[in-house]
Design an enzyme around this catalytic site. Structure first.
Site, short mmCIF file in Angstrom:
data_model
loop_
_atom_site.label_atom_id
_atom_site.label_comp_id
_atom_site.label_asym_id
_atom_site.label_seq_id
_atom_site.Cartn_x
_atom_site.Cartn_y
_atom_site.Cartn_z
N GLU A 105 0.84 -1.21 0.00
CA GLU A 105 0.00 0.00 0.00
C GLU A 105 0.87 1.26 0.00
O GLU A 105 0.54 2.25 -0.65
CB GLU A 105 -0.94 -0.03 1.21
CG GLU A 105 -2.00 -1.13 1.05
CD GLU A 105 -2.90 -1.26 2.26
OE1 GLU A 105 -2.38 -1.56 3.35
OE2 GLU A 105 -4.12 -1.08 2.11
N GLU A 125 -3.32 -10.07 4.21
CA GLU A 125 -4.30 -9.68 5.23
C GLU A 125 -5.37 -10.74 5.46
O GLU A 125 -5.84 -10.92 6.58
CB GLU A 125 -4.98 -8.35 4.83
CG GLU A 125 -4.16 -7.11 5.16
CD GLU A 125 -3.22 -6.71 4.03
OE1 GLU A 125 -2.89 -7.57 3.17
OE2 GLU A 125 -2.80 -5.54 4.01
#
Ligand code: 3H9
Length: 706
Positions: A105, A125
């Protein structure tokens, strides 16, 4: 100590370095530092381009997971990245090692990405039960398309640099040479070419059709049973094409922050740290250097020995596989080759890989061939006299400093070690079948095993890509000992009137990979019957119901899948379970004969309470006795080796979540009318439940005392 994040100006390029060992996880300090550097650069017109890279073995491996439990200190990563992306200068991000989650990210907030050829990029995740929360769900779809992005989130596995380039996730791959130098040259070239920022937020999104989305959703539901994270991922990614960037960002914030609060996320984050804590053994430190294991002997080329041989060959460790005669070895090698060939058919290995691995395995009938190996693992059937004889022979032929291990799952390894002149070098290495696939390795410490040998066993587990968990010697060690009351209740329930499908169904809906009775059918009903016969001192002689149902099937020759009949009926060549009416009749009759058949229906809740809570109770005894070091070690054993759902966090974590008082009350309730032994609460469980405490709190208090 160096700063976790720092800025240097090299000519007209600003170089931001993140240096926060071991894996550059993004902590509050890094968020604060990046924000202040961003603000400094925003007003610096002398800087023409920005390069962000990491020191150490890897790029950022994600947000700091240890911060997720409580309130996170400001600033939020998503806000920092918004400001960073809006910098007026072009930003180049250089990636090496494993760029994961928040790491990718961060890279997506940059304008250009350049990666070392060995780099791997991904979003793990989902394995933590959370949805990316630093704008990944809004930026990645813009960069590589919504479908590819969603697949990356649902899959959780990282992709290599070349694949990342094909996806459009990175712009350049650097093979050989210094990444930072290449990235600096790249940044300078951008400046020379007059290229400015290229912000992902401004890119359009290629959406996913509703039809395709339905297919992806169905596939994800199959792959991730019992969890809601895939649905949350889908909702967040959908916002990327349905809403403008800023609004999508707000949707992601709500979904991601919410995902951190779910029980499944707490459970999976617990396991992340538990699996890493297992290797920390009190009293074993840097001075206990692991010995080198370059060659390994294996005694026994059956299912277990063959699987272990494959695990070693896969890890590039030479194997000497020993059996009593050439015919046994030929059979063993043929099975190994067949297993490898099926991996080739599934596209997991090439034919050349198979040849290389087969070459690593040398077959022999002569113990003299073990003279130079660093470790031998005995994997013959459970017979104390035979194992003691083998260890006497191994002690004679193996070189000084070599390790002698047994794969026994039930026998007292102290007695095995006692026949050698080097009991400090004897250890239990308990693999789980199929040994080349299952992640768990129980490392069993005898009264005499040296620290160095334990350290070696942990290093070996890592090399074999397994998770090693330490156990003391006791009947069944951690895993099988806790299976005993679990199986006892499942077997008794089918005599009381529950069908095998009902018992297994309840356990599978709870989250076990496979119900225990189906497991018996798969492994062979005879295995348990024989293990109980071989250990009469471990079997209560005053309870005619004890493991009686498997004996009933065994007496009929219904041994499970291999005979087509067991708790279930199977068509030839199929593993699909069908109702086995004859077995149901016999089991019902046996229940009546024993006087335990019930007329009222048995609920799922009762099945879970009796099977799973009994297992938890035994886990509490294991902690009390110090057989396992920590509750998290037990959870690791159960999730890595016994198909206990990761989203439940393992039996001990699950017990803490539902409350130990709930477990205690259920044990007392189900203990009524039973013999005093079966549901007798463990002392530790009772004490903690009465105090309103948890296994986790108990463990933390123990740690503080030492
Ligand atoms: C995320 O980023 C969410 C975002 O969307 C942001 C939301 C706001 N945090 O595994 P190792 C520790 S979620 C904290 O033994 P390896 C680990 O505990 C995150 N600590 O090494 C261990 O400590 P210790 C997404 C972490 O070489 C030490 O580092 N990212 C983190 O076998 C060494 O770890 C992930 O899920 C972390 N993120 O493997 C990546 N990562 O020595 C998780 C590691 O005290 N990490 N530690 O026991 C991994 O997969 C592996 O650690 C990695 C290295 C492949 C990086």
């Amino acid at each position: 100590m160096s700063q976790p994040i720092s800025l240097a100006i090299e000519g007209d390029i600003a170089v931001i370095t993140i240096d926060s060992p071991p894996v550059n996880a993004i902590s509050a300090a890094i968020r604060r530092g990046l924000l202040s550097i961003t603000r400094e650069l925003a007003g610096n017109s002398k800087v023409k381009a920005v390069l962000l890279h990491c020191a150490g073995r890897t790029f950022v491996a994600g947000a700091d997971i240890s911060e997720f439990g409580g309130v996170m200190a400001p600033p939020e990563l998503r806000n920092v990245l918004t400001e960073f992306e809006l910098l007026p200068q072009p930003i180049v991000v250089a990636l090496h090692g494993t760029a994961l989650g928040g790491g990718v990210e961060l890279a997506l907030a940059g304008h250009y990405r350049i990666a070392d050829s060995g780099a791997r990029l991904g979003f793990p995740e989902i394995t933590l039960g959370i949805v990316p929360g630093a704008v990944g769900t809004q930026r990645l779809p813009r960069l590589i398309g919504a479908e590819q992005a969603l697949q990356m989130f649902l899959d959780g596995k990282p992709v290599g640099a070349e694949d990342a380039k094909k996806l459009g996730l990175v712009d350049e791959v650097v093979t050989g040479g210094d990444l930072k130098t290449a990235a600096l040259a790249y940044a300078k070239q951008l400046v020379a070419d007059g290229k400015g920022p290229r912000r992902v937020r401004d890119m359009p999104v290629t959406p996913i059709s509703e039809e395709r989305l339905a297919q992806i959703r169905a596939q994800a539901a199959k792959q991730h049973k019992g969890v809601i994270t895939p649905e949350l991922d889908i909702a967040a990614v959908r916002a990327s094409w349905e809403l403008p960037f800023e609004k999508g960002l707000a949707v992601e914030r709500a979904i991601s922050d919410g995902s951190l609060q779910t029980p499944e996320s707490r459970a999976q984050r617990h396991l992340f740290f538990a699996e890493r804590e297992v290797a920390h053994v009190p009293g074993i430190g840097a001075n206990d250097k692991p010995r080198t294991i370059a060659a390994c002997g294996i005694i026994g080329s059956g299912t277990m020995g063959g699987g272990i041989a494959m695990a070693f060959a896969n890890a590039d460790i030479q194997v000497v596989l020993i059996d009593v005669d050439q015919a046994a070895l030929d059979r063993g090698l043929a099975t190994i080759r067949k297993n490898y060939d099926s991996s080739v058919k599934r596209g997991r290995l090439t034919a050349a890989d198979v040849e290389k691995r087969m070459q690593m395995i040398k077959a022999s009938t002569d113990y003299a061939d073990l003279a130079q190996v660093d470790l031998t693992i005995e994997a013959v059937f459970e017979d104390m006299a035979l194992k003691r004889k083998i260890f006497t022979d191994l002690d004679r032929v193996m070189k000084p400093g070599a390790i002698l291990a047994t794969n026994t799952s039930t026998l007292d390894i102290n007695q095995i070690a006692a026949v050698t002149k080097r009991p400090a070098d004897v250890v239990g290495l308990h693999f789980f079948s199929p040994a080349n696939v299952m992640r768990l390795l129980e490392i069993v410490r005898t009264d005499t095993t040296s620290n160095e040998v334990i350290a070696t066993a942990f290093a070996l587990a890592k090399k074999l890509k397994k998770v090693g968990v330490l156990s003391k010697v006791c009947f069944g060690f951690i895993g099988n000992r806790m299976m005993e009351p679990y199986g006892r209740e499942a077997e008794r329930l089918v005599l009381e009137g529950a069908t095998p499908a009902q018992v297994d169904g309840a356990l599978e809906r709870f989250g076990m990979a496979m119900g225990i009775l189906a497991v018996y059918d798969m492994a062979g009903v005879d295995v348990g019957v024989k293990a109980h016969k071989a250990n009469p001192d471990q079997v209560p002689q005053d309870d005619p119901t004890y493991y009686r149902s498997s004996q009933v099937l065994f007496d009929q020759g219904w041994l499970g899948q291999k005979t087509g009949k067991g708790y279930y009926r199977y068509e030839a060549g199929s593993r699909e379970r069908h109702t086995h009416d004859e077995a149901l009749r016999l089991l019902a009759d046996e229940g009546k004969r024993l006087g335990i058949a019930r007329s009222e229906p048995i609920s799922d809740a009762e099945i879970i309470e009796r099977c799973v809570y009994s297992m938890i109770n035994e886990g509490a005894r294991i902690l009390e006795e110090g057989v396992a070091l920590r509750p998290g070690d037990i959870d690791t054993v159960y999730t890595a080796g016994y198909g206990f759902a990761r989203f439940r966090g393992g039996p001990m974590f699950y017990a803490d979540e539902i409350g130990l008082d709930t477990v205690l009350a259920a044990l007392r309730k189900h203990g009524e009318g039973r013999n005093a032994r079966d549901f007798k609460p463990a002392r530790l469980l009772q004490e903690l439940a009465e105090k309103g405490s948890t296994f986790a709190a108990w463990h933390a208090a123990q740690e503080n005392r030492t």
